[in-house]
Design a protein around this motif. Structure first.
Motif, PDB file in Angstrom:
ATOM      1  N   LEU A 147     114.616 -74.367  50.683  1.00 51.98           N
ATOM      2  CA  LEU A 147     115.849 -74.257  51.455  1.00 51.98           C
ATOM      3  C   LEU A 147     115.903 -75.325  52.550  1.00 51.98           C
ATOM      4  O   LEU A 147     114.944 -75.498  53.305  1.00 51.98           O
ATOM      5  CB  LEU A 147     115.936 -72.862  52.094  1.00 51.98           C
ATOM      6  N   PHE A 148     117.037 -76.022  52.622  1.00 51.62           N
ATOM      7  CA  PHE A 148     117.257 -77.055  53.633  1.00 51.62           C
ATOM      8  C   PHE A 148     118.461 -76.688  54.496  1.00 51.62           C
ATOM      9  O   PHE A 148     119.410 -76.053  54.028  1.00 51.62           O
ATOM     10  CB  PHE A 148     117.551 -78.415  52.987  1.00 51.62           C
ATOM     11  N   SER A 149     118.437 -77.137  55.745  1.00 53.51           N
ATOM     12  CA  SER A 149     119.602 -77.046  56.617  1.00 53.51           C
ATOM     13  C   SER A 149     120.375 -78.352  56.534  1.00 53.51           C
ATOM     14  O   SER A 149     119.795 -79.440  56.624  1.00 53.51           O
ATOM     15  CB  SER A 149     119.174 -76.776  58.058  1.00 53.51           C
ATOM     16  N   VAL A 150     121.695 -78.253  56.396  1.00 51.25           N
ATOM     17  CA  VAL A 150     122.572 -79.422  56.343  1.00 51.25           C
ATOM     18  C   VAL A 150     123.215 -79.687  57.697  1.00 51.25           C
ATOM     19  O   VAL A 150     123.410 -80.835  58.092  1.00 51.25           O
ATOM     20  CB  VAL A 150     123.663 -79.213  55.263  1.00 51.25           C
ATOM     21  N   ASN A 151     123.517 -78.613  58.425  1.00 51.28           N
ATOM     22  CA  ASN A 151     124.324 -78.702  59.637  1.00 51.28           C
ATOM     23  C   ASN A 151     123.480 -78.400  60.878  1.00 51.28           C
ATOM     24  O   ASN A 151     123.025 -77.276  61.077  1.00 51.28           O
ATOM     25  CB  ASN A 151     125.473 -77.686  59.530  1.00 51.28           C
ATOM     26  N   PRO A 152     123.265 -79.392  61.753  1.00 52.64           N
ATOM     27  CA  PRO A 152     122.473 -79.145  62.971  1.00 52.64           C
ATOM     28  C   PRO A 152     123.047 -78.039  63.851  1.00 52.64           C
ATOM     29  O   PRO A 152     122.297 -77.356  64.549  1.00 52.64           O
ATOM     30  CB  PRO A 152     122.508 -80.494  63.691  1.00 52.64           C
ATOM     31  N   ALA A 153     124.367 -77.833  63.796  1.00 55.87           N
ATOM     32  CA  ALA A 153     125.003 -76.838  64.659  1.00 55.87           C
ATOM     33  C   ALA A 153     124.624 -75.410  64.282  1.00 55.87           C
ATOM     34  O   ALA A 153     124.626 -74.511  65.131  1.00 55.87           O
ATOM     35  CB  ALA A 153     126.523 -77.011  64.622  1.00 55.87           C
ATOM     36  N   THR A 154     124.300 -75.172  63.007  1.00 49.21           N
ATOM     37  CA  THR A 154     123.956 -73.810  62.562  1.00 49.21           C
ATOM     38  C   THR A 154     122.484 -73.685  62.174  1.00 49.21           C
ATOM     39  O   THR A 154     122.054 -72.624  61.732  1.00 49.21           O
ATOM     40  CB  THR A 154     124.830 -73.406  61.363  1.00 49.21           C
ATOM     41  N   ARG A 155     121.728 -74.764  62.351  1.00 51.59           N
ATOM     42  CA  ARG A 155     120.324 -74.781  61.900  1.00 51.59           C
ATOM     43  C   ARG A 155     119.497 -73.683  62.551  1.00 51.59           C
ATOM     44  O   ARG A 155     118.690 -73.015  61.897  1.00 51.59           O
ATOM     45  CB  ARG A 155     119.725 -76.154  62.200  1.00 51.59           C
ATOM     46  N   GLY A 156     119.704 -73.473  63.842  1.00 45.92           N
ATOM     47  CA  GLY A 156     118.903 -72.484  64.545  1.00 45.92           C
ATOM     48  C   GLY A 156     119.079 -71.085  64.013  1.00 45.92           C
ATOM     49  O   GLY A 156     118.140 -70.271  64.056  1.00 45.92           O
ATOM     50  N   ARG A 157     120.248 -70.764  63.482  1.00 45.06           N
ATOM     51  CA  ARG A 157     120.507 -69.425  62.950  1.00 45.06           C
ATOM     52  C   ARG A 157     119.615 -69.144  61.743  1.00 45.06           C
ATOM     53  O   ARG A 157     119.176 -68.009  61.531  1.00 45.06           O
ATOM     54  CB  ARG A 157     121.976 -69.287  62.546  1.00 45.06           C
ATOM     55  N   TYR A 158     119.353 -70.173  60.961  1.00 50.39           N
ATOM     56  CA  TYR A 158     118.490 -70.007  59.783  1.00 50.39           C
ATOM     57  C   TYR A 158     117.011 -70.095  60.159  1.00 50.39           C
ATOM     58  O   TYR A 158     116.173 -69.396  59.581  1.00 50.39           O
ATOM     59  CB  TYR A 158     118.842 -71.052  58.725  1.00 50.39           C
ATOM     60  N   GLN A 159     116.695 -70.939  61.141  1.00 48.54           N
ATOM     61  CA  GLN A 159     115.301 -71.049  61.568  1.00 48.54           C
ATOM     62  C   GLN A 159     114.778 -69.721  62.096  1.00 48.54           C
ATOM     63  O   GLN A 159     113.619 -69.349  61.864  1.00 48.54           O
ATOM     64  CB  GLN A 159     115.171 -72.135  62.636  1.00 48.54           C
ATOM     65  N   VAL A 160     115.629 -68.974  62.785  1.00 50.68           N
ATOM     66  CA  VAL A 160     115.220 -67.680  63.331  1.00 50.68           C
ATOM     67  C   VAL A 160     114.803 -66.718  62.223  1.00 50.68           C
ATOM     68  O   VAL A 160     113.880 -65.919  62.400  1.00 50.68           O
ATOM     69  CB  VAL A 160     116.367 -67.084  64.181  1.00 50.68           C
ATOM     70  N   LEU A 161     115.445 -66.802  61.075  1.00 50.63           N
ATOM     71  CA  LEU A 161     115.081 -65.919  59.966  1.00 50.63           C
ATOM     72  C   LEU A 161     113.622 -66.112  59.567  1.00 50.63           C
ATOM     73  O   LEU A 161     112.899 -65.142  59.311  1.00 50.63           O
ATOM     74  CB  LEU A 161     115.982 -66.194  58.754  1.00 50.63           C
ATOM     75  N   PHE A 162     113.185 -67.352  59.511  1.00 56.86           N
ATOM     76  CA  PHE A 162     111.800 -67.635  59.135  1.00 56.86           C
ATOM     77  C   PHE A 162     110.841 -67.234  60.253  1.00 56.86           C
ATOM     78  O   PHE A 162     109.760 -66.700  59.989  1.00 56.86           O
ATOM     79  CB  PHE A 162     111.642 -69.112  58.780  1.00 56.86           C
ATOM     80  N   GLU A 163     111.251 -67.462  61.492  1.00 63.73           N
ATOM     81  CA  GLU A 163     110.391 -67.098  62.617  1.00 63.73           C
ATOM     82  C   GLU A 163     110.177 -65.591  62.679  1.00 63.73           C
ATOM     83  O   GLU A 163     109.091 -65.116  63.043  1.00 63.73           O
ATOM     84  CB  GLU A 163     111.015 -67.603  63.921  1.00 63.73           C
ATOM     85  N   ARG A 164     111.194 -64.814  62.298  1.00 61.31           N
ATOM     86  CA  ARG A 164     111.112 -63.348  62.353  1.00 61.31           C
ATOM     87  C   ARG A 164     110.637 -62.741  61.024  1.00 61.31           C
ATOM     88  O   ARG A 164     110.643 -61.534  60.860  1.00 61.31           O
ATOM     89  CB  ARG A 164     112.472 -62.772  62.719  1.00 61.31           C
ATOM     90  N   ARG A 165     110.265 -63.587  60.084  1.00 60.69           N
ATOM     91  CA  ARG A 165     109.826 -63.142  58.757  1.00 60.69           C
ATOM     92  C   ARG A 165     110.882 -62.272  58.078  1.00 60.69           C
ATOM     93  O   ARG A 165     110.579 -61.259  57.454  1.00 60.69           O
ATOM     94  CB  ARG A 165     108.494 -62.386  58.849  1.00 60.69           C
ATOM     95  N   ALA A 166     112.137 -62.692  58.245  1.00 58.29           N
ATOM     96  CA  ALA A 166     113.253 -61.980  57.636  1.00 58.29           C
ATOM     97  C   ALA A 166     113.658 -62.607  56.314  1.00 58.29           C
ATOM     98  O   ALA A 166     114.731 -62.308  55.791  1.00 58.29           O
ATOM     99  CB  ALA A 166     114.443 -61.974  58.606  1.00 58.29           C
TER     100      ALA A 166
END
Length: 319
Positions: A147-166
């Motif tokens: 999985l890759f992030s395309v948009n820097p503006a929404t990247r953090g929303r997806y990064q949090v999922l991995f940080e929280r093991r969601a």
């Protein structure tokens, strides 16, 4: 820290921290101290061409004092690379994320001898996506969903999922078994069926030093967990194999390979575990039989449960 230089040829500019003090009067003196034995003329040419810049993007020159900058950026000289004989496919793309099916042998990100020949740089160049960033990583020898992030503006929303093991990840692997009645030290199909009659959860503590190839299981509080389920056993009578489904709860380096080897079911064509083999050129006919089959999460933007599945297959998997 955002680079003042844009991505070039799919590769980010390199950031260098200059020392606060030392025997060097200028930034040029320090860079020649670090790399002058390799390419002194190239370093001078970069300064003269304005290709080394500070945090605000202003170019440095030969006389720029060392203390004037803490961080500087520049483009590395990339060595020529032979294209790897593997291809990466795009499973999904929208304005926020891109999902790729990474083949065996292709690294996720640039490093070592692989710069252009990485999943990230290939996709950036092929799709003109300079802001593309991977949300997680797969080993070079592991294939599957990335999985890759395309948009820097929404990247953090997806990064949090991995940080929280969601994010739930599912892998498949193939292990070789001994023929029935062979008397070999390796485990046979009967052992596999009995040992994995119910899913097995492996929990232990793993450590991986940067200066050593292998990860190790050590005493201490567990930091690695994998659920292992036997899917099926099959293959020719003289070379039976087992297909396993793996569900990691954590993401330690080489976790799945170490856990399977520890269960006596090392993954086929693994040159590291359970025995470290001599380094040899990549054998594209014998890829590591480990595949990131799927990834599942609740999309932070839509709230919908989302799943992506690899279209690749493991060549040694029993029918």
């Amino acid at each position: 820290m955002k680079s003042p230089l844009p991505v070039r040829d799919g590769v980010n500019a390199t950031r260098l921290r200059l020392p606060a003090e030392g025997p060097w009067e200028t930034a040029l003196d320090y860079m020649l101290h670090r790399w002058g034995h390799i390419d002194p003329e190239g370093i001078l040419a970069r300064f003269d061409g304005g290709e080394i810049v500070g945090m605000d993007g202003s170019p440095l020159h030969r006389g720029t004092p060392l203390e004037e900058h803490t961080f500087i950026w520049y483009y590395r000289t990339l060595p020529p690379e032979e294209r790897l004989p593997v291809e990466i496919a795009v499973l999904h793309r929208d304005e926020h994320v891109l999902v790729a099916d990474k083949p065996h042998f292709l690294p996720t990100t640039p490093g070592g001898t692989y710069i252009q020949e990485s999943a990230l740089v290939r996709l950036r160049n092929a799709l003109d996506l300079p802001d593309l960033i991977p949300m997680h990583r797969l080993d070079r020898m592991t294939a599957g969903v990335l999985l890759f992030s395309v948009n820097p503006a929404t990247r953090g929303r997806y990064q949090v999922l991995f940080e929280r093991r969601a994010v739930q990840k599912e892998y498949e692997c193939v292990s070789a078994l001994a023929p029935a009645g062979s008397g070999a030290a390796a485990h046979d199909a009967g052992w596999a069926a009995e040992r994995f009659a119910a899913p097995v959860v492996v929990r232990n503590r793993m450590e991986k030093r940067r200066d050593y190839l292998l990860a190790s299981v050590v005493d201490g509080e567990p930091n690695a967990e994998t659920r292992v389920s036997l899917e099926r056993v099959g293959g020719p009578a003289d070379a039976p194999r087992a297909l396993f489904r793996l569900e990691p709860h954590t993401g330690k380096t080489h976790q799945l390979r170490v856990h399977l080897a520890g269960l006596g079911a090392g993954i086929m064509h693994d040159p590291f575990y359970p025995v470290l083999l001599d380094q040899a050129p990549d054998d594209y006919a014998r890829p590591l039989q480990l595949l990131a089959r799927g990834i599942r999460f609740r999309d932070p933007l839509t709230g919908r449960e989302t799943e992506f599945r690899s279209r690749l297959s493991l060549q040694e998997a029993p029918a």
